[in-house]
Design a protein around this motif. Sequence first.
Motif, PDB file in Angstrom:
ATOM      1  N   VAL A 173     -36.169   0.903  24.451  1.00 57.82           N
ATOM      2  CA  VAL A 173     -36.883  -0.326  24.864  1.00 57.82           C
ATOM      3  C   VAL A 173     -37.027  -0.491  26.327  1.00 57.82           C
ATOM      4  CG1 VAL A 173     -36.738  -3.059  25.079  1.00 57.82           C
ATOM      5  CG2 VAL A 173     -35.789  -1.785  22.884  1.00 57.82           C
ATOM      6  N   ALA A 174     -35.901  -0.038  27.086  1.00 56.27           N
ATOM      7  CA  ALA A 174     -36.299  -0.191  28.521  1.00 56.27           C
ATOM      8  C   ALA A 174     -35.053   0.921  29.010  1.00 56.27           C
ATOM      9  CB  ALA A 174     -36.271  -1.638  29.088  1.00 56.27           C
ATOM     10  N   VAL A 175     -35.499   1.447  30.308  1.00 58.52           N
ATOM     11  CA  VAL A 175     -34.496   2.326  31.190  1.00 58.52           C
ATOM     12  C   VAL A 175     -34.347   1.496  32.575  1.00 58.52           C
ATOM     13  CG1 VAL A 175     -33.949   4.241  32.092  1.00 58.52           C
ATOM     14  CG2 VAL A 175     -35.166   4.396  29.899  1.00 58.52           C
ATOM     15  N   GLY A 176     -33.103   1.606  32.856  1.00 57.96           N
ATOM     16  CA  GLY A 176     -33.132   0.833  34.386  1.00 57.96           C
ATOM     17  C   GLY A 176     -32.158   1.551  35.261  1.00 57.96           C
TER      18      GLY A 176
ATOM     19  N   SER B 157     -18.698  11.698  21.961  1.00 60.49           N
ATOM     20  CA  SER B 157     -20.329  11.448  21.941  1.00 60.49           C
ATOM     21  C   SER B 157     -20.843  12.300  21.022  1.00 60.49           C
ATOM     22  CB  SER B 157     -20.938  11.513  23.372  1.00 60.49           C
ATOM     23  OG  SER B 157     -20.989  12.820  23.724  1.00 60.49           O
ATOM     24  N   ARG B 158     -22.244  11.562  20.657  1.00 58.23           N
ATOM     25  CA  ARG B 158     -23.109  12.520  19.823  1.00 58.23           C
ATOM     26  C   ARG B 158     -23.894  11.503  19.091  1.00 58.23           C
ATOM     27  NH1 ARG B 158     -25.171  17.771  20.197  1.00 58.23           N
ATOM     28  NH2 ARG B 158     -26.564  18.141  18.254  1.00 58.23           N
ATOM     29  N   ARG B 159     -23.479  11.221  17.900  1.00 61.52           N
ATOM     30  CA  ARG B 159     -23.987  10.248  17.176  1.00 61.52           C
ATOM     31  C   ARG B 159     -23.742   8.655  17.352  1.00 61.52           C
ATOM     32  NH1 ARG B 159     -26.654  11.132  12.303  1.00 61.52           N
ATOM     33  NH2 ARG B 159     -27.193  13.306  13.748  1.00 61.52           N
ATOM     34  N   LEU B 160     -24.762   7.949  17.961  1.00 58.71           N
ATOM     35  CA  LEU B 160     -24.424   6.558  18.159  1.00 58.71           C
ATOM     36  C   LEU B 160     -24.327   5.723  16.963  1.00 58.71           C
ATOM     37  CD1 LEU B 160     -27.115   6.208  21.220  1.00 58.71           C
ATOM     38  CD2 LEU B 160     -24.564   6.376  21.235  1.00 58.71           C
ATOM     39  N   ASP B 161     -23.531   4.612  16.932  1.00 59.34           N
ATOM     40  CA  ASP B 161     -23.361   3.741  15.956  1.00 59.34           C
ATOM     41  C   ASP B 161     -24.677   2.998  15.859  1.00 59.34           C
ATOM     42  OD1 ASP B 161     -20.931   4.506  15.376  1.00 59.34           O
ATOM     43  OD2 ASP B 161     -19.847   2.753  16.431  1.00 59.34           O
ATOM     44  N   ALA B 162     -25.001   2.465  14.710  1.00 60.66           N
ATOM     45  CA  ALA B 162     -26.330   1.790  14.239  1.00 60.66           C
ATOM     46  C   ALA B 162     -26.338   0.607  15.183  1.00 60.66           C
ATOM     47  CB  ALA B 162     -26.469   1.498  12.788  1.00 60.66           C
ATOM     48  N   ASP B 163     -25.318  -0.111  15.524  1.00 60.12           N
ATOM     49  CA  ASP B 163     -25.251  -1.410  16.229  1.00 60.12           C
ATOM     50  C   ASP B 163     -25.394  -1.049  17.882  1.00 60.12           C
ATOM     51  OD1 ASP B 163     -22.650  -0.690  16.583  1.00 60.12           O
ATOM     52  OD2 ASP B 163     -21.850  -2.080  15.596  1.00 60.12           O
ATOM     53  N   THR B 164     -25.287  -0.054  18.164  1.00 61.03           N
ATOM     54  CA  THR B 164     -25.418   0.166  19.724  1.00 61.03           C
ATOM     55  C   THR B 164     -26.751  -0.462  20.253  1.00 61.03           C
ATOM     56  OG1 THR B 164     -24.428   2.148  19.211  1.00 61.03           O
ATOM     57  CG2 THR B 164     -25.239   1.827  21.410  1.00 61.03           C
ATOM     58  N   ALA B 165     -26.507  -1.247  21.303  1.00 62.88           N
ATOM     59  CA  ALA B 165     -27.665  -2.138  21.884  1.00 62.88           C
ATOM     60  C   ALA B 165     -27.980  -1.610  23.122  1.00 62.88           C
ATOM     61  CB  ALA B 165     -27.469  -3.735  21.730  1.00 62.88           C
TER      62      ALA B 165
ATOM     63  N   LEU C 270     -31.623  -0.227  23.692  1.00 64.36           N
ATOM     64  CA  LEU C 270     -32.010   0.289  22.735  1.00 64.36           C
ATOM     65  C   LEU C 270     -32.315  -0.772  21.732  1.00 64.36           C
ATOM     66  CD1 LEU C 270     -29.091   2.741  22.326  1.00 64.36           C
ATOM     67  CD2 LEU C 270     -31.276   3.312  22.932  1.00 64.36           C
ATOM     68  N   ARG C 271     -33.468  -0.268  20.799  1.00 66.13           N
ATOM     69  CA  ARG C 271     -34.040  -1.349  19.894  1.00 66.13           C
ATOM     70  C   ARG C 271     -33.330  -1.659  18.350  1.00 66.13           C
ATOM     71  NH1 ARG C 271     -39.002  -2.582  20.394  1.00 66.13           N
ATOM     72  NH2 ARG C 271     -39.461  -0.552  21.449  1.00 66.13           N
ATOM     73  N   GLU C 272     -32.807  -2.813  18.314  1.00 68.67           N
ATOM     74  CA  GLU C 272     -32.321  -2.932  17.100  1.00 68.67           C
ATOM     75  C   GLU C 272     -32.854  -2.431  15.859  1.00 68.67           C
ATOM     76  OE1 GLU C 272     -30.656  -7.109  16.753  1.00 68.67           O
ATOM     77  OE2 GLU C 272     -31.174  -7.474  19.012  1.00 68.67           O
ATOM     78  N   GLY C 273     -32.231  -1.858  15.105  1.00 67.84           N
ATOM     79  CA  GLY C 273     -32.716  -1.402  13.674  1.00 67.84           C
ATOM     80  C   GLY C 273     -33.650  -0.163  13.904  1.00 67.84           C
TER      81      GLY C 273
END
Length: 197
Positions: A6-9, A134-142, A171-174
């Motif tokens: 969604v965005a980088v800061g 690290s490697r695969r991010l959990d699906a609920d990572t925001a 990160l975008r939900e879903g």
Amino acid sequence: MSDAIVAVGNLARVDAVPWKNEGGQTRELCVEPPEAGFADFVWRASVADVGRDGDFSTFDGIDRTIVLLEGGGFTIASEGRPLHDLRDCFAPFAFAGELKVSVQLHGAPTLDFNLMIRRELAEGEVVMMTEQNSRRLDADTALLYVAQGAACLSDQNGLQLQLRTGEFVRLREGALLPDLLCAAGAVVLAVHIRRKH
């Protein structure tokens, strides 16, 4: 980069807001929903400078997590009793926002990562990611915040995003999330958010 981003800061480009008690200042990395205030956010991530001993504000209905990023840390007390010694960097400590909490610095000012979640709407935590896990991010990572070193996000199309200390990614939900690759010695804080329906 990936549709999941969604965005980088960068922390260095986020304005600092002084605390009401003048004991520190906060830089807001992300608030959900965007533009939400303290009365209506679902979750909020920020980085704070704690410059002197004093009281934390209380937040009814909010679950809080604090992570020491740099500095000597501090002792957290509640109603005069020690609650936790925040001395080790990158080790998350969770507590209820209703607690009346005061802190006593171990010398130098500190820099801390903070997560607040409105308990009735969501739950979550901050997870420390390193080269080993690290490697695969959990699906609920925001949200990802690079606390130390360098990391890289890589999506299924081979597109890559290089990240350095102080940079963060919403990160975008879903969405199908990219992989996270941490360099040797790097630490990334991953914010996990699970909404309650």
